[in-house]
Design a protein around this motif. Structure first.
Motif, PDB file in Angstrom:
ATOM      1  N   PRO A  57       0.830  -1.198   0.000  1.00 22.50           N
ATOM      2  CA  PRO A  57       0.000   0.000   0.000  1.00 22.50           C
ATOM      3  C   PRO A  57       0.866   1.251   0.000  1.00 22.50           C
ATOM      4  O   PRO A  57       1.888   1.302   0.672  1.00 22.50           O
ATOM      5  N   VAL A  58       0.455   2.241  -0.761  1.00 22.84           N
ATOM      6  CA  VAL A  58       1.162   3.515  -0.786  1.00 22.84           C
ATOM      7  C   VAL A  58       0.737   4.290   0.451  1.00 22.84           C
ATOM      8  O   VAL A  58      -0.431   4.318   0.812  1.00 22.84           O
ATOM      9  N   GLY A  59       1.679   4.891   1.112  1.00 24.44           N
ATOM     10  CA  GLY A  59       1.399   5.643   2.320  1.00 24.44           C
ATOM     11  C   GLY A  59       2.241   5.119   3.467  1.00 24.44           C
ATOM     12  O   GLY A  59       3.279   4.501   3.271  1.00 24.44           O
ATOM     13  N   VAL A  60       1.758   5.352   4.679  1.00 25.93           N
ATOM     14  CA  VAL A  60       2.437   4.893   5.877  1.00 25.93           C
ATOM     15  C   VAL A  60       1.522   3.906   6.587  1.00 25.93           C
ATOM     16  O   VAL A  60       0.362   4.207   6.848  1.00 25.93           O
ATOM     17  N   THR A  61       2.056   2.720   6.873  1.00 18.44           N
ATOM     18  CA  THR A  61       1.313   1.729   7.640  1.00 18.44           C
ATOM     19  C   THR A  61       2.000   1.543   8.981  1.00 18.44           C
ATOM     20  O   THR A  61       3.220   1.410   9.043  1.00 18.44           O
ATOM     21  N   PHE A  62       1.204   1.575  10.042  1.00 23.64           N
ATOM     22  CA  PHE A  62       1.690   1.346  11.402  1.00 23.64           C
ATOM     23  C   PHE A  62       1.040   0.078  11.937  1.00 23.64           C
ATOM     24  O   PHE A  62      -0.086  -0.257  11.570  1.00 23.64           O
ATOM     25  N   TRP A  63       1.757  -0.613  12.834  1.00 27.41           N
ATOM     26  CA  TRP A  63       1.224  -1.788  13.519  1.00 27.41           C
ATOM     27  C   TRP A  63       1.377  -1.607  15.022  1.00 27.41           C
ATOM     28  O   TRP A  63       2.337  -0.988  15.483  1.00 27.41           O
ATOM     29  N   SER A  64       0.469  -2.216  15.765  1.00 23.59           N
ATOM     30  CA  SER A  64       0.535  -2.130  17.219  1.00 23.59           C
ATOM     31  C   SER A  64       1.697  -2.942  17.781  1.00 23.59           C
ATOM     32  O   SER A  64       2.213  -2.624  18.851  1.00 23.59           O
ATOM     33  N   GLY A  65       2.132  -3.977  17.089  1.00 24.30           N
ATOM     34  CA  GLY A  65       3.278  -4.790  17.500  1.00 24.30           C
ATOM     35  C   GLY A  65       4.410  -4.656  16.496  1.00 24.30           C
ATOM     36  O   GLY A  65       4.436  -3.723  15.691  1.00 24.30           O
ATOM     37  N   ALA A  66       5.328  -5.599  16.535  1.00 24.48           N
ATOM     38  CA  ALA A  66       6.446  -5.614  15.586  1.00 24.48           C
ATOM     39  C   ALA A  66       5.963  -6.236  14.274  1.00 24.48           C
ATOM     40  O   ALA A  66       6.178  -7.411  14.021  1.00 24.48           O
ATOM     41  N   PHE A  67       5.266  -5.434  13.464  1.00 27.03           N
ATOM     42  CA  PHE A  67       4.666  -5.861  12.193  1.00 27.03           C
ATOM     43  C   PHE A  67       3.591  -6.921  12.422  1.00 27.03           C
ATOM     44  O   PHE A  67       3.322  -7.743  11.562  1.00 27.03           O
ATOM     45  N   THR A  68       2.999  -6.881  13.594  1.00 23.32           N
ATOM     46  CA  THR A  68       1.896  -7.766  13.957  1.00 23.32           C
ATOM     47  C   THR A  68       0.848  -6.937  14.672  1.00 23.32           C
ATOM     48  O   THR A  68       1.075  -5.773  14.999  1.00 23.32           O
ATOM     49  N   GLY A  69      -0.268  -7.546  14.932  1.00 18.47           N
ATOM     50  CA  GLY A  69      -1.310  -6.841  15.660  1.00 18.47           C
ATOM     51  C   GLY A  69      -2.115  -5.942  14.742  1.00 18.47           C
ATOM     52  O   GLY A  69      -2.140  -6.104  13.520  1.00 18.47           O
ATOM     53  N   PRO A  81      -3.251  -3.074  12.398  1.00 22.80           N
ATOM     54  CA  PRO A  81      -2.601  -2.133  11.489  1.00 22.80           C
ATOM     55  C   PRO A  81      -3.492  -0.914  11.210  1.00 22.80           C
ATOM     56  O   PRO A  81      -4.711  -0.971  11.373  1.00 22.80           O
ATOM     57  N   VAL A  82      -2.863   0.156  10.789  1.00 25.13           N
ATOM     58  CA  VAL A  82      -3.577   1.327  10.294  1.00 25.13           C
ATOM     59  C   VAL A  82      -2.704   1.937   9.198  1.00 25.13           C
ATOM     60  O   VAL A  82      -1.491   2.007   9.326  1.00 25.13           O
ATOM     61  N   THR A  83      -3.337   2.345   8.086  1.00 25.43           N
ATOM     62  CA  THR A  83      -2.605   2.923   6.953  1.00 25.43           C
ATOM     63  C   THR A  83      -3.128   4.319   6.657  1.00 25.43           C
ATOM     64  O   THR A  83      -4.339   4.543   6.631  1.00 25.43           O
ATOM     65  N   TYR A  84      -2.212   5.232   6.420  1.00 30.31           N
ATOM     66  CA  TYR A  84      -2.527   6.594   6.012  1.00 30.31           C
ATOM     67  C   TYR A  84      -1.999   6.761   4.594  1.00 30.31           C
ATOM     68  O   TYR A  84      -0.784   6.821   4.383  1.00 30.31           O
ATOM     69  N   ALA A  85      -2.893   6.829   3.621  1.00 30.70           N
ATOM     70  CA  ALA A  85      -2.504   6.862   2.213  1.00 30.70           C
ATOM     71  C   ALA A  85      -1.725   8.116   1.851  1.00 30.70           C
ATOM     72  O   ALA A  85      -0.820   8.072   1.025  1.00 30.70           O
ATOM     73  N   ASN A  86      -2.080   9.240   2.456  1.00 29.10           N
ATOM     74  CA  ASN A  86      -1.421  10.501   2.140  1.00 29.10           C
ATOM     75  C   ASN A  86      -1.108  11.219   3.453  1.00 29.10           C
ATOM     76  O   ASN A  86      -1.853  12.100   3.869  1.00 29.10           O
ATOM     77  N   PRO A  87      -0.001  10.846   4.118  1.00 30.51           N
ATOM     78  CA  PRO A  87       0.283  11.433   5.430  1.00 30.51           C
ATOM     79  C   PRO A  87       0.465  12.942   5.356  1.00 30.51           C
ATOM     80  O   PRO A  87       1.076  13.466   4.433  1.00 30.51           O
ATOM     81  N   SER A  88      -0.081  13.610   6.339  1.00 27.61           N
ATOM     82  CA  SER A  88      -0.089  15.066   6.399  1.00 27.61           C
ATOM     83  C   SER A  88       1.132  15.590   7.139  1.00 27.61           C
ATOM     84  O   SER A  88       1.712  14.909   7.983  1.00 27.61           O
ATOM     85  N   THR A  89       1.477  16.833   6.866  1.00 28.77           N
ATOM     86  CA  THR A  89       2.524  17.506   7.632  1.00 28.77           C
ATOM     87  C   THR A  89       1.958  18.019   8.952  1.00 28.77           C
ATOM     88  O   THR A  89       2.710  18.421   9.827  1.00 28.77           O
ATOM     89  N   ASP A  90       0.614  18.021   9.076  1.00 29.77           N
ATOM     90  CA  ASP A  90      -0.021  18.343  10.356  1.00 29.77           C
ATOM     91  C   ASP A  90       0.094  17.132  11.266  1.00 29.77           C
ATOM     92  O   ASP A  90       0.255  16.002  10.805  1.00 29.77           O
ATOM     93  N   CYS A  91      -0.045  17.339  12.543  1.00 29.49           N
ATOM     94  CA  CYS A  91       0.021  16.251  13.501  1.00 29.49           C
ATOM     95  C   CYS A  91      -1.194  15.330  13.343  1.00 29.49           C
ATOM     96  O   CYS A  91      -2.331  15.794  13.254  1.00 29.49           O
ATOM     97  N   THR A  92      -0.935  14.034  13.293  1.00 28.08           N
ATOM     98  CA  THR A  92      -1.992  13.027  13.238  1.00 28.08           C
ATOM     99  C   THR A  92      -1.878  12.154  14.476  1.00 28.08           C
ATOM    100  O   THR A  92      -0.844  11.526  14.701  1.00 28.08           O
ATOM    101  N   THR A  93      -2.953  12.127  15.276  1.00 26.15           N
ATOM    102  CA  THR A  93      -2.977  11.258  16.448  1.00 26.15           C
ATOM    103  C   THR A  93      -3.341   9.853  15.990  1.00 26.15           C
ATOM    104  O   THR A  93      -4.316   9.650  15.263  1.00 26.15           O
ATOM    105  N   LEU A  94      -2.558   8.888  16.396  1.00 25.27           N
ATOM    106  CA  LEU A  94      -2.796   7.496  16.013  1.00 25.27           C
ATOM    107  C   LEU A  94      -3.936   6.911  16.851  1.00 25.27           C
ATOM    108  O   LEU A  94      -4.117   7.296  18.011  1.00 25.27           O
TER     109      LEU A  94
END
Length: 111
Positions: free
Chosen positions: A34-46, A48-61
């Protein structure tokens, strides 16, 4: 022909047939990352959440994250706070990292 020679000949023919069939099979194309930034709650496990177009503004996870795959052309800063203040980890474009000892709560893109 002796029974042993027939068995050997049949074994070789079977192996050759299997090689021909397997050689003709092409693997299915892998899904593109996926294009964007993907985060996981664990070490690439648990979770996930993906932000296709990450902002320069603060984004609370939506949850605490411990790994990221930054498939963008911009660096990201990941913070322990929910308002992008304090100590941050910096991850460059096209990067993948885990940070188990860092409880990330927010992020922003830079550049």
């Amino acid at each position: 022909m002796s029974t042993t020679k027939v068995k050997i000949a049949l074994g070789i023919a079977s192996a050759a047939s299997l090689c021909a069939v397997l050689g003709a099979v092409t693997p299915a194309a892998a899904d593109p990352a996926p294009v964007g930034v993907t985060f996981w709650s664990g070490a690439f496990t648990g979770q996930p959440v993906t932000y296709a177009n990450p902002s320069t503004d603060c984004t609370t996870l939506p949850f605490t994250v411990h790994s990221e795959f930054n498939n963008t052309d911009r660096s990201i800063l990941v913070y322990k706070t929910t308002d992008c203040t304090g100590h941050a980890l910096t991850f460059p474009a096209n990067d993948i990292h885990s940070f188990i000892r860092f409880d990330a709560q927010s992020f922003r893109a830079i550049g």
